[in-house]
Design an enzyme around this catalytic site. Structure first.
Site, PDB file in Angstrom:
ATOM      1  N   VAL A  21      -1.454  -3.426 -12.235  1.00  0.00           N
ATOM      2  CA  VAL A  21      -1.848  -4.455 -13.213  1.00  0.00           C
ATOM      3  C   VAL A  21      -2.415  -5.672 -12.481  1.00  0.00           C
ATOM      4  O   VAL A  21      -3.476  -6.201 -12.836  1.00  0.00           O
ATOM      5  CB  VAL A  21      -0.640  -4.861 -14.101  1.00  0.00           C
ATOM      6  CG1 VAL A  21      -0.972  -6.093 -14.936  1.00  0.00           C
ATOM      7  CG2 VAL A  21      -0.231  -3.701 -14.996  1.00  0.00           C
ATOM      8  N   GLU A 139       2.578  -0.310   0.689  1.00  0.00           N
ATOM      9  CA  GLU A 139       1.411  -0.167   1.574  1.00  0.00           C
ATOM     10  C   GLU A 139       0.138  -0.111   0.724  1.00  0.00           C
ATOM     11  O   GLU A 139       0.069   0.663  -0.237  1.00  0.00           O
ATOM     12  CB  GLU A 139       1.497   1.125   2.397  1.00  0.00           C
ATOM     13  CG  GLU A 139       0.334   1.246   3.383  1.00  0.00           C
ATOM     14  CD  GLU A 139       0.138   2.652   3.930  1.00  0.00           C
ATOM     15  OE1 GLU A 139       0.429   2.856   5.118  1.00  0.00           O
ATOM     16  OE2 GLU A 139      -0.311   3.539   3.169  1.00  0.00           O
TER      17      GLU A 139
HETATM   18  P1  0O2 Z   1       1.091  10.814   2.075  1.00  0.00           P
HETATM   19  O1  0O2 Z   1       2.479  10.603   1.709  1.00  0.00           O
HETATM   20  O2  0O2 Z   1       0.687  12.259   2.148  1.00  0.00           O
HETATM   21  O3  0O2 Z   1       0.128   9.959   1.295  1.00  0.00           O
HETATM   22  P2  0O2 Z   1       2.166   8.511   9.271  1.00  0.00           P
HETATM   23  O4  0O2 Z   1       2.507   8.092   7.862  1.00  0.00           O
HETATM   24  O5  0O2 Z   1       3.352   8.664  10.163  1.00  0.00           O
HETATM   25  O6  0O2 Z   1       1.226   9.702   9.289  1.00  0.00           O
HETATM   26  P3  0O2 Z   1       1.614   5.785   9.963  1.00  0.00           P
HETATM   27  O7  0O2 Z   1       1.303   5.304  11.352  1.00  0.00           O
HETATM   28  O8  0O2 Z   1       2.941   5.451   9.365  1.00  0.00           O
HETATM   29  O9  0O2 Z   1       1.337   7.356   9.907  1.00  0.00           O
HETATM   30  O10 0O2 Z   1       0.586   5.236   8.984  1.00  0.00           O
HETATM   31  P4  0O2 Z   1      -0.967   5.189   9.036  1.00  0.00           P
HETATM   32  O11 0O2 Z   1      -1.539   6.195   9.960  1.00  0.00           O
HETATM   33  O12 0O2 Z   1      -1.362   3.777   9.183  1.00  0.00           O
HETATM   34  O13 0O2 Z   1      -1.264   5.635   7.563  1.00  0.00           O
HETATM   35  C1  0O2 Z   1      -0.894   6.879   7.077  1.00  0.00           C
HETATM   36  C2  0O2 Z   1      -1.725   7.139   5.823  1.00  0.00           C
HETATM   37  O14 0O2 Z   1      -3.093   6.792   6.098  1.00  0.00           O
HETATM   38  C3  0O2 Z   1      -1.744   8.609   5.456  1.00  0.00           C
HETATM   39  O15 0O2 Z   1      -0.721   8.887   4.568  1.00  0.00           O
HETATM   40  C4  0O2 Z   1      -3.098   8.766   4.797  1.00  0.00           C
HETATM   41  O16 0O2 Z   1      -3.054   8.313   3.458  1.00  0.00           O
HETATM   42  C5  0O2 Z   1      -3.939   7.829   5.603  1.00  0.00           C
HETATM   43  N1  0O2 Z   1      -4.492   8.497   6.798  1.00  0.00           N
HETATM   44  C6  0O2 Z   1      -4.212   8.218   8.103  1.00  0.00           C
HETATM   45  N2  0O2 Z   1      -4.911   9.016   8.937  1.00  0.00           N
HETATM   46  C7  0O2 Z   1      -5.671   9.811   8.155  1.00  0.00           C
HETATM   47  C8  0O2 Z   1      -6.626  10.844   8.440  1.00  0.00           C
HETATM   48  O17 0O2 Z   1      -6.917  11.199   9.584  1.00  0.00           O
HETATM   49  N3  0O2 Z   1      -7.199  11.445   7.356  1.00  0.00           N
HETATM   50  C9  0O2 Z   1      -6.922  11.084   6.082  1.00  0.00           C
HETATM   51  N4  0O2 Z   1      -7.537  11.733   5.102  1.00  0.00           N
HETATM   52  N5  0O2 Z   1      -6.003  10.132   5.776  1.00  0.00           N
HETATM   53  C10 0O2 Z   1      -5.405   9.499   6.792  1.00  0.00           C
HETATM   54  P5  0O2 Z   1      -0.104  10.360   4.592  1.00  0.00           P
HETATM   55  O18 0O2 Z   1       0.524  10.593   5.900  1.00  0.00           O
HETATM   56  O19 0O2 Z   1      -1.169  11.304   4.165  1.00  0.00           O
HETATM   57  O20 0O2 Z   1       1.025  10.264   3.552  1.00  0.00           O
END
Ligand code: 0O2
Ligand code: 0O2
Length: 206
Positions: A21, A139
């Site tokens: 919102v 986030e």
């Molecule tokens: P979900 O729950 O599937 O949405 P980590 O969470 O441990 O992998 P970190 O360091 O905590 O990593 O966070 P980071 O890398 O800042 O952000 C993670 C999220 O960014 C991911 O969530 C994705 O939404 C996005 N992301 C990061 N790297 C990539 C990538 O190479 N490709 C794509 N398509 N998205 C990415 P999750 O892990 O998918 O969580």
């Protein structure tokens, strides 16, 4: 061990609803002022229980510290039309007094090895519950439409290949990310040129 997932996830669902919102309201404010909105659209997701469990194991997170140590249980995503809009949204968020920003990750200018680009902000949000105030971590991923196109498709391809991509695919995806970024840069330049032209015309008319 977490036993009551409904109670654990309720505040995150509530925070996601409230923030959708708030963010969609920013877009409306720009529309009312008849100005370009840096926000095109907003989505949210609550991390699935399986995904939370997997990350707890991968990151060795103590269940007692889950809500402090896992920053992305509540995830919001802001899609922006142009590259500069990302930083405009970041500045809007930095000025707000209803959150405390605790981390910023600029994957727009420092893309990940996969080619992934987005600006991530983690903030603490004081949520009002019947039981009092609860500080919730949220986030926000801020990205252009082109970055979202790439990330969404790359994620869905990855889903079908849970391990790492073969080297050639990895390289092609990196190249596609570069192509998407060039598109963003070109669109931004076209916009800037049009604004400059309009300013020149205005000056001539004065
Ligand atoms: P979900 O729950 O599937 O949405 P980590 O969470 O441990 O992998 P970190 O360091 O905590 O990593 O966070 P980071 O890398 O800042 O952000 C993670 C999220 O960014 C991911 O969530 C994705 O939404 C996005 N992301 C990061 N790297 C990539 C990538 O190479 N490709 C794509 N398509 N998205 C990415 P999750 O892990 O998918 O969580
Ligand atoms: P799926 O199968 O997970 O893709 P609204 O009616 O628009 O107010 P709604 O219907 O909850 O609210 O949809 P919303 O919030 O606009 O969009 C939710 C969608 O965001 C999800 O679709 C995901 O596709 C997408 N999403 C996936 N990962 C993330 C993430 O890490 N952060 C954010 N912000 N969004 C993500 P579904 O419906 O969950 O289906």
């Amino acid at each position: 061990m977490v036993t009551d997932w409904n109670s654990l996830l309720f505040p995150y669902n509530q925070a996601a609803k409230e923030w959708k919102v708030k963010l969609r309201g920013i877009r409306e404010e720009y529309q009312i002022m008849d100005e370009h909105s840096p926000i095109e659209f907003v989505t949210s997701r609550i991390k699935s229980i399986d995904s939370i469990k997997e990350k707890m194991i991968r990151r060795d997170i103590d269940p007692e510290r889950l809500t402090e140590d896992m920053e992305d249980i509540c995830g919001l995503r802001i899609m922006c039309p142009f590259l500069d809009d990302i930083y405009q949204v970041v500045n809007i968020l930095r000025k707000r007094n209803d959150i405390e920003i605790i981390e910023e990750r600029d994957y727009v200018n420092n893309e990940k090895k996969s080619g992934y680009r987005s600006y991530h902000i983690v903030f603490r949000y004081p949520l009002q519950l019947l039981t009092g105030q609860r500080n919730i971590l949220v986030e926000i991923q801020i990205r252009t439409l082109a970055m979202n196109f790439w990330a969404t498709l790359e994620h869905s391809l990855n889903y079908k290949h849970p391990d790492v991509f073969p080297d050639d695919v990895h390289k092609r995806l990196q190249e596609d990310s570069e192509t998407a970024f060039k598109l963003d840069e070109d669109m931004s330049q076209i916009r800037k040129d049009l604004i400059d032209d309009a300013k020149k015309q205005d000056k001539k008319g004065e």
